[in-house]
Design a protein around this motif. Structure first.
Motif, PDB file in Angstrom:
ATOM      1  N   VAL A  90       0.862  -1.190   0.000  1.00  0.00           N
ATOM      2  CA  VAL A  90       0.000   0.000   0.000  1.00  0.00           C
ATOM      3  C   VAL A  90       0.893   1.234   0.000  1.00  0.00           C
ATOM      4  O   VAL A  90       1.735   1.392   0.893  1.00  0.00           O
ATOM      5  CB  VAL A  90      -0.951   0.020   1.222  1.00  0.00           C
ATOM      6  N   VAL A  91       0.735   2.076  -1.009  1.00  0.00           N
ATOM      7  CA  VAL A  91       1.538   3.304  -1.137  1.00  0.00           C
ATOM      8  C   VAL A  91       0.587   4.465  -1.381  1.00  0.00           C
ATOM      9  O   VAL A  91      -0.326   4.371  -2.203  1.00  0.00           O
ATOM     10  CB  VAL A  91       2.537   3.210  -2.313  1.00  0.00           C
ATOM     11  N   ASP A 148      -1.347  -3.006  -3.937  1.00  0.00           N
ATOM     12  CA  ASP A 148      -0.805  -4.183  -4.626  1.00  0.00           C
ATOM     13  C   ASP A 148      -0.327  -3.845  -6.035  1.00  0.00           C
ATOM     14  O   ASP A 148      -0.585  -4.580  -6.989  1.00  0.00           O
ATOM     15  CB  ASP A 148      -1.859  -5.300  -4.649  1.00  0.00           C
ATOM     16  N   GLY A 149       0.353  -2.707  -6.167  1.00  0.00           N
ATOM     17  CA  GLY A 149       0.941  -2.313  -7.438  1.00  0.00           C
ATOM     18  C   GLY A 149       0.003  -1.666  -8.429  1.00  0.00           C
ATOM     19  O   GLY A 149       0.415  -1.305  -9.528  1.00  0.00           O
ATOM     20  N   GLU A 150      -1.258  -1.493  -8.065  1.00  0.00           N
ATOM     21  CA  GLU A 150      -2.243  -0.910  -8.980  1.00  0.00           C
ATOM     22  C   GLU A 150      -2.792   0.393  -8.416  1.00  0.00           C
ATOM     23  O   GLU A 150      -3.040   0.506  -7.221  1.00  0.00           O
ATOM     24  CB  GLU A 150      -3.413  -1.878  -9.191  1.00  0.00           C
ATOM     25  N   PHE A 151      -3.027   1.352  -9.308  1.00  0.00           N
ATOM     26  CA  PHE A 151      -3.648   2.602  -8.884  1.00  0.00           C
ATOM     27  C   PHE A 151      -5.078   2.316  -8.451  1.00  0.00           C
ATOM     28  O   PHE A 151      -5.857   1.709  -9.178  1.00  0.00           O
ATOM     29  CB  PHE A 151      -3.621   3.609 -10.033  1.00  0.00           C
ATOM     30  N   PHE A 152      -5.414   2.749  -7.228  1.00  0.00           N
ATOM     31  CA  PHE A 152      -6.761   2.528  -6.704  1.00  0.00           C
ATOM     32  C   PHE A 152      -7.636   3.748  -6.910  1.00  0.00           C
ATOM     33  O   PHE A 152      -8.759   3.646  -7.368  1.00  0.00           O
ATOM     34  CB  PHE A 152      -6.695   2.164  -5.213  1.00  0.00           C
ATOM     35  N   GLN A 162     -11.486  -2.547   2.470  1.00  0.00           N
ATOM     36  CA  GLN A 162     -11.013  -3.517   3.447  1.00  0.00           C
ATOM     37  C   GLN A 162     -10.711  -4.861   2.777  1.00  0.00           C
ATOM     38  O   GLN A 162      -9.686  -5.483   3.046  1.00  0.00           O
ATOM     39  CB  GLN A 162     -12.030  -3.722   4.584  1.00  0.00           C
ATOM     40  N   GLU A 163     -11.609  -5.319   1.907  1.00  0.00           N
ATOM     41  CA  GLU A 163     -11.424  -6.578   1.202  1.00  0.00           C
ATOM     42  C   GLU A 163     -10.179  -6.551   0.327  1.00  0.00           C
ATOM     43  O   GLU A 163      -9.391  -7.506   0.333  1.00  0.00           O
ATOM     44  CB  GLU A 163     -12.652  -6.892   0.328  1.00  0.00           C
ATOM     45  N   LEU A 164     -10.021  -5.482  -0.406  1.00  0.00           N
ATOM     46  CA  LEU A 164      -8.881  -5.356  -1.315  1.00  0.00           C
ATOM     47  C   LEU A 164      -7.563  -5.315  -0.548  1.00  0.00           C
ATOM     48  O   LEU A 164      -6.587  -5.963  -0.940  1.00  0.00           O
ATOM     49  CB  LEU A 164      -9.034  -4.104  -2.179  1.00  0.00           C
ATOM     50  N   THR A 188      -2.525  -7.780   1.337  1.00  0.00           N
ATOM     51  CA  THR A 188      -1.567  -8.053   2.412  1.00  0.00           C
ATOM     52  C   THR A 188      -1.377  -9.560   2.634  1.00  0.00           C
ATOM     53  O   THR A 188      -0.358  -9.978   3.163  1.00  0.00           O
ATOM     54  CB  THR A 188      -1.982  -7.391   3.737  1.00  0.00           C
ATOM     55  N   CYS A 189      -2.326 -10.381   2.212  1.00  0.00           N
ATOM     56  CA  CYS A 189      -2.200 -11.839   2.361  1.00  0.00           C
ATOM     57  C   CYS A 189      -1.390 -12.451   1.225  1.00  0.00           C
ATOM     58  O   CYS A 189      -0.899 -13.569   1.368  1.00  0.00           O
ATOM     59  CB  CYS A 189      -3.576 -12.494   2.425  1.00  0.00           C
ATOM     60  N   SER A 190      -1.273 -11.749   0.111  1.00  0.00           N
ATOM     61  CA  SER A 190      -0.543 -12.320  -1.031  1.00  0.00           C
ATOM     62  C   SER A 190       0.947 -12.127  -0.929  1.00  0.00           C
ATOM     63  O   SER A 190       1.465 -11.350  -0.225  1.00  0.00           O
ATOM     64  CB  SER A 190      -1.051 -11.717  -2.334  1.00  0.00           C
TER      65      SER A 190
END
Length: 174
Positions: free
Chosen positions: A85-86, A145-149, A165-167, A172-174
């Motif tokens: 997360v950035v 996860d490397g994608e623009f949200f 929250q789901e995303l 974080t689990c991957s």
């Protein structure tokens, strides 16, 4: 050689901005170009600027270059890919300098998710480059996860719906 008409102050400002953008330098902080009416370099990118002289058929043309250099794109790619997360924001997570950035920081903190922040106010080229990188004109910009949200409004809506929250859990689990 045809003589060029004196440049109006607005034309001089545009030429100075275009040349500064092309050379990748910023106008001095105390310059009239750095004031509140300063236009973004992104609005000048890839648009030829044409200036007419008083002599018919004579003009001067200049072209601006992208603020997102290959080196900057590579660096941004590395930052975005190396953290789950950035947040590219105005200020820091401890001292946000924008209400929208503060809102996204508070949402992420409420989710107890570790996240990195980059202060786009410290580097004007980063700020302009991020606008091109994401094709998103405003800040904050959240990457998961490397994608623009998205920005603040999208983050708020996703938080309210539970999608954020789901995303984040998935990332974080991957």
């Amino acid at each position: 050689m045809a003589s060029l008409a004196p440049l109006s102050s607005w034309t001089a400002i545009r030429v100075t901005r275009a040349l500064a953008a092309a050379r990748r330098v910023q106008p001095p902080a105390n310059s009239f170009l750095a004031g509140p009416r300063r236009r973004d370099v992104a609005t000048l990118v890839s648009q030829p600027l044409r200036f007419r002289s008083k002599s018919p058929g004579t003009s001067l043309s200049a072209r601006c270059f992208s603020a997102l250099s290959p080196e900057m794109k590579s660096t941004i790619d590395k930052v975005v890919q190396s953290h789950k997360v950035v947040l590219f924001m105005k200020g820091t997570k401890d001292f946000p300098q924008c209400g929208f950035s503060n809102t996204v920081v508070q949402i992420l903190k409420s989710l107890n998710v570790p996240f990195e922040t980059l202060n786009i106010l410290e580097n004007d080229m980063l700020r302009q480059g991020m606008k091109e990188y994401s094709s998103w004109p405003t800040f904050p910009q959240l990457y998961i996860d490397g994608e623009f949200f998205g920005g603040c409004d999208i983050t708020i809506e996703a938080y309210k719906s539970g999608q954020l929250q789901e995303l984040i859990e998935k990332a974080t689990c991957s």
